[in-house]
Design a protein around this motif. Sequence first.
Motif, PDB file in Angstrom:
ATOM      1  N   GLU A  55       0.865  -1.172   0.000  1.00 49.43           N
ATOM      2  CA  GLU A  55       0.000   0.000   0.000  1.00 49.43           C
ATOM      3  C   GLU A  55       0.901   1.221   0.000  1.00 49.43           C
ATOM      4  N   THR A  56       0.822   1.995  -1.086  1.00 45.42           N
ATOM      5  CA  THR A  56       1.727   3.131  -1.258  1.00 45.42           C
ATOM      6  C   THR A  56       0.938   4.404  -1.504  1.00 45.42           C
ATOM      7  N   ASP A  57       1.660   5.485  -1.529  1.00 45.93           N
ATOM      8  CA  ASP A  57       1.097   6.775  -1.872  1.00 45.93           C
ATOM      9  C   ASP A  57       0.625   6.732  -3.318  1.00 45.93           C
ATOM     10  N   LEU A  58      -0.457   7.418  -3.619  1.00 50.59           N
ATOM     11  CA  LEU A  58      -1.007   7.424  -4.970  1.00 50.59           C
ATOM     12  C   LEU A  58      -0.013   7.987  -5.990  1.00 50.59           C
ATOM     13  N   ASP A  59       0.932   8.817  -5.540  1.00 48.50           N
ATOM     14  CA  ASP A  59       1.951   9.345  -6.451  1.00 48.50           C
ATOM     15  C   ASP A  59       2.711   8.208  -7.145  1.00 48.50           C
ATOM     16  N   ILE A  60       2.945   7.120  -6.432  1.00 48.66           N
ATOM     17  CA  ILE A  60       3.625   5.961  -7.023  1.00 48.66           C
ATOM     18  C   ILE A  60       2.780   5.414  -8.176  1.00 48.66           C
ATOM     19  N   GLY A  61       1.467   5.352  -7.973  1.00 53.42           N
ATOM     20  CA  GLY A  61       0.568   4.875  -9.024  1.00 53.42           C
ATOM     21  C   GLY A  61       0.554   5.783 -10.234  1.00 53.42           C
ATOM     22  N   HIS A  62       0.544   7.089  -9.997  1.00 55.69           N
ATOM     23  CA  HIS A  62       0.578   8.028 -11.122  1.00 55.69           C
ATOM     24  C   HIS A  62       1.886   7.889 -11.893  1.00 55.69           C
ATOM     25  N   PHE A  63       2.995   7.758 -11.168  1.00 55.51           N
ATOM     26  CA  PHE A  63       4.291   7.596 -11.828  1.00 55.51           C
ATOM     27  C   PHE A  63       4.287   6.319 -12.674  1.00 55.51           C
ATOM     28  N   GLU A  64       3.713   5.235 -12.130  1.00 60.69           N
ATOM     29  CA  GLU A  64       3.633   3.987 -12.879  1.00 60.69           C
ATOM     30  C   GLU A  64       2.815   4.170 -14.153  1.00 60.69           C
ATOM     31  N   PHE A  66       2.164   6.971 -15.860  1.00 62.51           N
ATOM     32  CA  PHE A  66       2.754   7.893 -16.828  1.00 62.51           C
ATOM     33  C   PHE A  66       4.029   7.363 -17.465  1.00 62.51           C
ATOM     34  N   THR A  67       4.772   6.533 -16.741  1.00 61.65           N
ATOM     35  CA  THR A  67       6.062   6.069 -17.259  1.00 61.65           C
ATOM     36  C   THR A  67       6.054   4.606 -17.683  1.00 61.65           C
ATOM     37  N   GLY A  68       5.055   3.840 -17.219  1.00 65.58           N
ATOM     38  CA  GLY A  68       5.024   2.413 -17.510  1.00 65.58           C
ATOM     39  C   GLY A  68       5.968   1.604 -16.648  1.00 65.58           C
ATOM     40  N   VAL A  69       6.633   2.236 -15.688  1.00 63.78           N
ATOM     41  CA  VAL A  69       7.541   1.544 -14.783  1.00 63.78           C
ATOM     42  C   VAL A  69       6.709   0.896 -13.680  1.00 63.78           C
ATOM     43  N   VAL A  70       6.749  -0.424 -13.589  1.00 64.68           N
ATOM     44  CA  VAL A  70       5.951  -1.146 -12.598  1.00 64.68           C
ATOM     45  C   VAL A  70       6.526  -0.883 -11.211  1.00 64.68           C
ATOM     46  N   ALA A  71       5.678  -0.367 -10.323  1.00 62.80           N
ATOM     47  CA  ALA A  71       6.096  -0.014  -8.967  1.00 62.80           C
ATOM     48  C   ALA A  71       6.086  -1.242  -8.066  1.00 62.80           C
ATOM     49  N   SER A  72       6.857  -1.152  -6.979  1.00 60.89           N
ATOM     50  CA  SER A  72       6.900  -2.238  -6.006  1.00 60.89           C
ATOM     51  C   SER A  72       6.948  -1.661  -4.597  1.00 60.89           C
ATOM     52  N   ALA A  73       6.945  -2.546  -3.622  1.00 62.32           N
ATOM     53  CA  ALA A  73       7.038  -2.141  -2.220  1.00 62.32           C
ATOM     54  C   ALA A  73       8.328  -1.382  -1.938  1.00 62.32           C
ATOM     55  N   LEU A  74       9.335  -1.592  -2.759  1.00 60.10           N
ATOM     56  CA  LEU A  74      10.632  -0.936  -2.556  1.00 60.10           C
ATOM     57  C   LEU A  74      10.654   0.504  -3.045  1.00 60.10           C
ATOM     58  N   ASP A  75       9.528   0.997  -3.548  1.00 60.76           N
ATOM     59  CA  ASP A  75       9.483   2.349  -4.084  1.00 60.76           C
ATOM     60  C   ASP A  75       8.867   3.366  -3.130  1.00 60.76           C
ATOM     61  N   SER A  76       8.367   2.937  -1.996  1.00 59.27           N
ATOM     62  CA  SER A  76       7.669   3.850  -1.096  1.00 59.27           C
ATOM     63  C   SER A  76       7.996   3.516   0.350  1.00 59.27           C
ATOM     64  N   THR A  77       8.260   4.555   1.131  1.00 58.63           N
ATOM     65  CA  THR A  77       8.472   4.339   2.562  1.00 58.63           C
ATOM     66  C   THR A  77       7.953   5.547   3.325  1.00 58.63           C
ATOM     67  N   SER A  78       7.913   5.405   4.623  1.00 59.20           N
ATOM     68  CA  SER A  78       7.458   6.478   5.511  1.00 59.20           C
ATOM     69  C   SER A  78       8.394   6.528   6.704  1.00 59.20           C
ATOM     70  N   SER A  79       8.295   7.604   7.472  1.00 60.10           N
ATOM     71  CA  SER A  79       9.074   7.674   8.711  1.00 60.10           C
ATOM     72  C   SER A  79       8.750   6.482   9.592  1.00 60.10           C
ATOM     73  N   GLY A  80       7.462   6.124   9.643  1.00 57.74           N
ATOM     74  CA  GLY A  80       7.055   4.986  10.470  1.00 57.74           C
ATOM     75  C   GLY A  80       7.757   3.705  10.080  1.00 57.74           C
ATOM     76  N   ARG A  81       7.842   3.442   8.782  1.00 61.16           N
ATOM     77  CA  ARG A  81       8.510   2.219   8.310  1.00 61.16           C
ATOM     78  C   ARG A  81      10.017   2.288   8.573  1.00 61.16           C
ATOM     79  N   ILE A  82      10.612   3.451   8.375  1.00 62.86           N
ATOM     80  CA  ILE A  82      12.049   3.611   8.629  1.00 62.86           C
ATOM     81  C   ILE A  82      12.352   3.386  10.112  1.00 62.86           C
ATOM     82  N   TYR A  83      11.585   4.057  10.984  1.00 61.97           N
ATOM     83  CA  TYR A  83      11.803   3.891  12.422  1.00 61.97           C
ATOM     84  C   TYR A  83      11.558   2.450  12.846  1.00 61.97           C
ATOM     85  N   GLN A  84      10.530   1.816  12.294  1.00 62.37           N
ATOM     86  CA  GLN A  84      10.239   0.420  12.622  1.00 62.37           C
ATOM     87  C   GLN A  84      11.418  -0.479  12.244  1.00 62.37           C
TER      88      GLN A  84
END
Length: 178
Positions: A55-64, A66-84
């Motif tokens: 589950e990522t920010d919608l910006d990742i979906g828009h980028f996918e 517009f560019t055709g680059v398939v997004a993955s879990a490795l493309d989005s993070t948050s402070s919460g995930r980093i701290y975790q």
Amino acid sequence: MRMLRLIVDTALGALLQARGYGVRLRKLDPYLNVDPGTLSPFEHGEIFVTDDGAETDLDIGHFERFTGVVASALDSTSSGRIYQSVLDKERQGEYLGDTIQVISHVTDEIKRFISREFDNTNFMLCEIGGTVGDIEGLPFFEAIRQFALEKGSGGYVFIHVTLIPYLDICNEIKTKPT
């Protein structure tokens, strides 16, 4: 403001692709939620679910789209995930003897996230969400500052997107990014 960053990211990605380069987008969000799936869509917008189930920010979906680059879990993070991630490593004994701190443990984790490479990627576009000046985003800004110093000159470009909605000098409303 969010839409301006999206336009810059996707347009830059598409322009680089048109020149034959491989691109990816990394989205860095300063909120403490682990992912945007639990955020209110009225405050944050809709989420985008990648092919691998992240589950990522919608910006990742828009980028996918517009560019055709398939997004993955490795493309989005948050402070919460980093701290975790940092706290999980601490619990597993990876920092034995260290006092865990934002600098360098959290910033190093952010740099590790940014540095994950993909095949056929010449340009990694890293978008930091939120608002400059919000305390939550400071570890991300510090991490990219450190990242740039470590890479040396020529290996990065910073683009700061701002909005001027109204110009006093000419008494005009503007809708363009600066």
